[in-house]
Design an enzyme around this catalytic site. Structure first.
Site, PDB file in Angstrom:
ATOM      1  N   GLU A 125      53.106   4.766   4.982  1.00 14.36           N
ATOM      2  CA  GLU A 125      54.022   5.815   5.428  1.00 14.36           C
ATOM      3  C   GLU A 125      53.895   6.175   6.910  1.00 14.36           C
ATOM      4  O   GLU A 125      53.486   7.292   7.263  1.00 14.36           O
ATOM      5  CB  GLU A 125      53.851   7.063   4.560  1.00 14.36           C
ATOM      6  CG  GLU A 125      54.098   6.775   3.087  1.00 14.36           C
ATOM      7  CD  GLU A 125      54.170   8.045   2.240  1.00 14.36           C
ATOM      8  OE1 GLU A 125      53.803   9.125   2.713  1.00 14.36           O
ATOM      9  OE2 GLU A 125      54.635   7.934   1.082  1.00 14.36           O
ATOM     10  N   ASN A 137      57.732   3.950  -1.177  1.00 13.09           N
ATOM     11  CA  ASN A 137      57.183   5.133  -1.848  1.00 13.09           C
ATOM     12  C   ASN A 137      58.337   6.118  -2.013  1.00 13.09           C
ATOM     13  O   ASN A 137      58.959   6.501  -1.018  1.00 13.09           O
ATOM     14  CB  ASN A 137      56.106   5.808  -0.985  1.00 13.09           C
ATOM     15  CG  ASN A 137      54.895   4.914  -0.768  1.00 13.09           C
ATOM     16  OD1 ASN A 137      54.806   3.812  -1.307  1.00 13.09           O
ATOM     17  ND2 ASN A 137      53.947   5.394   0.028  1.00 13.09           N
ATOM     18  N   HIS A 176      45.486   4.453   5.328  1.00 13.13           N
ATOM     19  CA  HIS A 176      46.109   5.566   4.619  1.00 13.13           C
ATOM     20  C   HIS A 176      45.574   6.852   5.258  1.00 13.13           C
ATOM     21  O   HIS A 176      44.934   7.657   4.609  1.00 13.13           O
ATOM     22  CB  HIS A 176      45.844   5.481   3.122  1.00 13.13           C
ATOM     23  CG  HIS A 176      46.823   6.233   2.259  1.00 13.13           C
ATOM     24  ND1 HIS A 176      47.503   5.658   1.202  1.00 13.13           N
ATOM     25  CD2 HIS A 176      47.252   7.517   2.295  1.00 13.13           C
ATOM     26  CE1 HIS A 176      48.284   6.572   0.616  1.00 13.13           C
ATOM     27  NE2 HIS A 176      48.133   7.715   1.263  1.00 13.13           N
ATOM     28  N   GLU A 223      54.472   3.968  -4.643  1.00 16.23           N
ATOM     29  CA  GLU A 223      54.182   5.344  -5.064  1.00 16.23           C
ATOM     30  C   GLU A 223      55.430   5.931  -5.690  1.00 16.23           C
ATOM     31  O   GLU A 223      56.526   5.806  -5.155  1.00 16.23           O
ATOM     32  CB  GLU A 223      53.780   6.231  -3.874  1.00 16.23           C
ATOM     33  CG  GLU A 223      52.442   5.881  -3.276  1.00 16.23           C
ATOM     34  CD  GLU A 223      52.014   6.852  -2.170  1.00 16.23           C
ATOM     35  OE1 GLU A 223      52.493   8.011  -2.162  1.00 16.23           O
ATOM     36  OE2 GLU A 223      51.237   6.435  -1.311  1.00 16.23           O
ATOM     37  N   ARG A 279      46.197  -0.031  -6.522  1.00 14.07           N
ATOM     38  CA  ARG A 279      46.360   0.187  -5.082  1.00 14.07           C
ATOM     39  C   ARG A 279      45.363   1.252  -4.639  1.00 14.07           C
ATOM     40  O   ARG A 279      45.362   2.361  -5.194  1.00 14.07           O
ATOM     41  CB  ARG A 279      47.792   0.627  -4.776  1.00 14.07           C
ATOM     42  CG  ARG A 279      47.997   0.914  -3.309  1.00 14.07           C
ATOM     43  CD  ARG A 279      49.451   1.253  -2.953  1.00 14.07           C
ATOM     44  NE  ARG A 279      49.497   1.547  -1.538  1.00 14.07           N
ATOM     45  CZ  ARG A 279      50.034   2.624  -0.985  1.00 14.07           C
ATOM     46  NH1 ARG A 279      50.660   3.527  -1.734  1.00 14.07           N
ATOM     47  NH2 ARG A 279      49.980   2.815   0.305  1.00 14.07           N
ATOM     48  N   TYR A 339      59.763   9.746  -3.823  1.00 16.85           N
ATOM     49  CA  TYR A 339      59.521  10.968  -4.599  1.00 16.85           C
ATOM     50  C   TYR A 339      60.780  11.779  -4.846  1.00 16.85           C
ATOM     51  O   TYR A 339      60.930  12.397  -5.890  1.00 16.85           O
ATOM     52  CB  TYR A 339      58.487  11.851  -3.885  1.00 16.85           C
ATOM     53  CG  TYR A 339      57.107  11.247  -3.940  1.00 16.85           C
ATOM     54  CD1 TYR A 339      56.288  11.442  -5.048  1.00 16.85           C
ATOM     55  CD2 TYR A 339      56.644  10.443  -2.917  1.00 16.85           C
ATOM     56  CE1 TYR A 339      55.038  10.861  -5.119  1.00 16.85           C
ATOM     57  CE2 TYR A 339      55.389   9.859  -2.980  1.00 16.85           C
ATOM     58  CZ  TYR A 339      54.596  10.074  -4.082  1.00 16.85           C
ATOM     59  OH  TYR A 339      53.357   9.491  -4.163  1.00 16.85           O
TER      60      TYR A 339
HETATM   61  C1  FCB Z   1      52.569  10.421  -0.239  1.00 21.99           C
HETATM   62  C2  FCB Z   1      51.203   9.955   0.190  1.00 21.99           C
HETATM   63  C3  FCB Z   1      50.144  10.065  -0.877  1.00 21.99           C
HETATM   64  C4  FCB Z   1      50.297  11.342  -1.681  1.00 21.99           C
HETATM   65  C5  FCB Z   1      51.710  11.502  -2.162  1.00 21.99           C
HETATM   66  C6  FCB Z   1      51.940  12.714  -3.021  1.00 21.99           C
HETATM   67  O1  FCB Z   1      53.305  10.779   0.879  1.00 21.99           O
HETATM   68  O2  FCB Z   1      51.247   8.611   0.614  1.00 21.99           O
HETATM   69  O3  FCB Z   1      48.891   9.965  -0.268  1.00 21.99           O
HETATM   70  O4  FCB Z   1      49.866  12.413  -0.943  1.00 21.99           O
HETATM   71  O5  FCB Z   1      52.587  11.530  -1.069  1.00 21.99           O
END
Ligand code: FCB
Length: 450
Positions: free
Chosen positions: A165, A291, A120, A349, A76, A293
């Site tokens: 995002e 995505n 992006h 992500e 990607r 985290y």
């Molecule tokens: C996400 C973004 C990516 C990177 C990660 C850590 O929000 O899409 O570009 O910065 O966080």
């Protein structure tokens, strides 16, 4: 854990143009809002910028060789709009298209499927000067851009991601001012989020037309929200947080329009919806990109109408200060299936920043990242077992890179970049991921020849 995954599951890694390419002034690339933001004192840590970054623009063959060593199925990356249309609209820069043409060919020649993201975050500065995402004209410009790119690459690209995002574009860029273009207006954020979603919906048709047989989707920043207690106030606060991060995007994409509770919350401000917009945004998706985290643990604010995010110092955090909470990924995936039922989901992500250093032997050991990936992949495996249609996983990120307002000190890569020399040093997690992929495919050991 690796054997939870179907044999056709795609193993990938993710990046973004401004974070890795460098070559900011080469081959006719125009200025983007991130070039301008980085040049504005006080916006980015240490005044850093993506001017050189990982120099992927010149070194991509070396990086594709690394991907091949990893055994990746898919890569990607994002396409830099200002390389293609330096003024945002109108004149096409052939050298910009040529770069992505070469990149796609090199990926395919190495057996790696290209998963480009069209946006992006690097809007051409000329479009920002004309009003940016809060203006409807920017959505029209995006569709023209999508058409130019797809008519060149659409014979070979089989998966298109329109946006990355929208929440971050809208809120970090337009309300909180911590990302480009650095605005601080709630109305701008609401307008921007609407025009990003609208441009997505309009582009879906164009991409399907210019790239027959391809699949089209979007990558959302999603989190799972949990109330800090069973109290009614905390539950409502968690629902609000869910509305702000998740439902505001998921609901219109899946045909439900903007969520009433959030529209009421923002009133009298709101998204500038015109007739037909909601139908356009709800264009059927081939896949949803998630995505992930961290989760959000949410408490009501007795004195205000915004929820409070709760943190316990005993929990484990990454170098970003983000809580490590793998179950949140499982719960998110199950929720997406239950509430929205997308035909397919890709995790576009997932990953972690840690303060990596090179040892005396030149190696980079990153056991925390390895544990983070292991635990999150286990959570994905559980979701697959529960019947969630997850089709692929992309680690963020292949390379250490320019982490937006944080500059270069937050390292997310499974490959370390020695910035003074731009040398690539695979970290421990690189070898770990390679073995994980090989095991998931049922290979005895990684292919030494690859
Ligand atoms: C996400 C973004 C990516 C990177 C990660 C850590 O929000 O899409 O570009 O910065 O966080």
């Amino acid at each position: 854990m690796a054997n939870h995954f179907p044999t056709d599951f795609l193993w990938g890694a993710a990046t973004a143009a401004y974070q890795i390419e460098g070559a900011a002034a080469e081959d006719g690339r125009g200025e983007s809002i991130w070039d301008r933001f980085c040049a504005t004192p006080g916006k980015v840590r240490n005044g850093e910028s993506g001017a050189v970054a990982c120099d992927f623009y010149h070194r991509y063959p070396e990086d594709i060789a690394l991907m091949r060593r990893l055994g990746l199925d898919a890569f990607r990356f994002s396409i830099a709009w200002p390389r293609i249309l330096p003024e945002g609209r109108g004149r096409v820069n052939a050298a910009g298209l040529d770069f992505y043409d070469r990149l796609v060919d090199e990926l395919l020649a190495n057996g790696i499927q290209p998963f480009p993201t069209l946006y992006h975050w690097d809007l051409p500065q000329a479009l920002e000067d004309a009003g940016g995402w809060p203006e409807r004209a920017t959505a029209e410009a995006f569709v023209e851009y999508a058409e130019v790119v797809a008519s060149r690459l659409g014979d070979r690209v089989k998966h298109w991601i329109t946006h990355n995002e929208p929440w971050v574009v809208a809120w970090l860029g337009h309300a909180l001012g911590v990302h480009a273009p650095g605005r601080t207006s709630t109305q701008d954020a609401l307008s921007a989020s609407h025009h990003v979603l609208l441009s997505h919906g309009w582009a879906v048709d164009v991409l399907r037309r210019e790239s027959p047989g391809s699949e089209v989707g979007i990558a959302l920043a999603l989190t799972h929200t949990y109330p800090a207690s069973e109290s009614e106030g905390d539950r409502q606060a968690a629902w609000w947080a869910d509305g702000s991060f998740n439902r505001w995007y998921l609901d219109p994409l899946f045909g439900r329009g903007y969520p009433d509770d959030m529209v009421e919350h923002f009133a009298p401000q709101g998204p500038p919806v015109e007739e037909g917009d909601l139908e356009a945004i709800a264009a059927p998706l081939d896949f949803l990109g998630a995505n992930y985290y961290f989760r959000q643990l949410v408490q009501e604010d007795p004195d205000g109408d915004r929820p409070i995010l709760v943190r316990d110092p005993d929990w484990s955090f990454t170098a970003m200060g983000w809580e490590v909470y793998p179950d949140g990924l499982h719960d998110l995936l199950v929720r997406l299936r239950t509430d929205y039922d997308p035909p397919a989901i890709y995790i576009f992500e997932n990953g972690a920043a840690y303060d990596d250093v090179r040892g005396h032997d030149g190696e980079v050991r990153d056991p925390e990242r390895q544990a983070y990936l292991d635990e999150h992949l286990a959570a994905v495996g559980r979701a697959v077992d529960d019947g969630v249609p997850v089709r692929g996983y992309f680690v963020w990120s292949l390379l250490d890179n320019f982490e937006w307002a944080e500059g270069y000190w937050k390292r997310f890569g499974i490959v370390y970049i020695d910035y003074p020399t731009l040398a690539r040093v695979p970290k421990g997690s690189f070898y770990w991921y390679r073995n994980f992929i090989a095991e998931a495919r049922g290979e005895q050991e990684w292919r030494a020849s690859a």
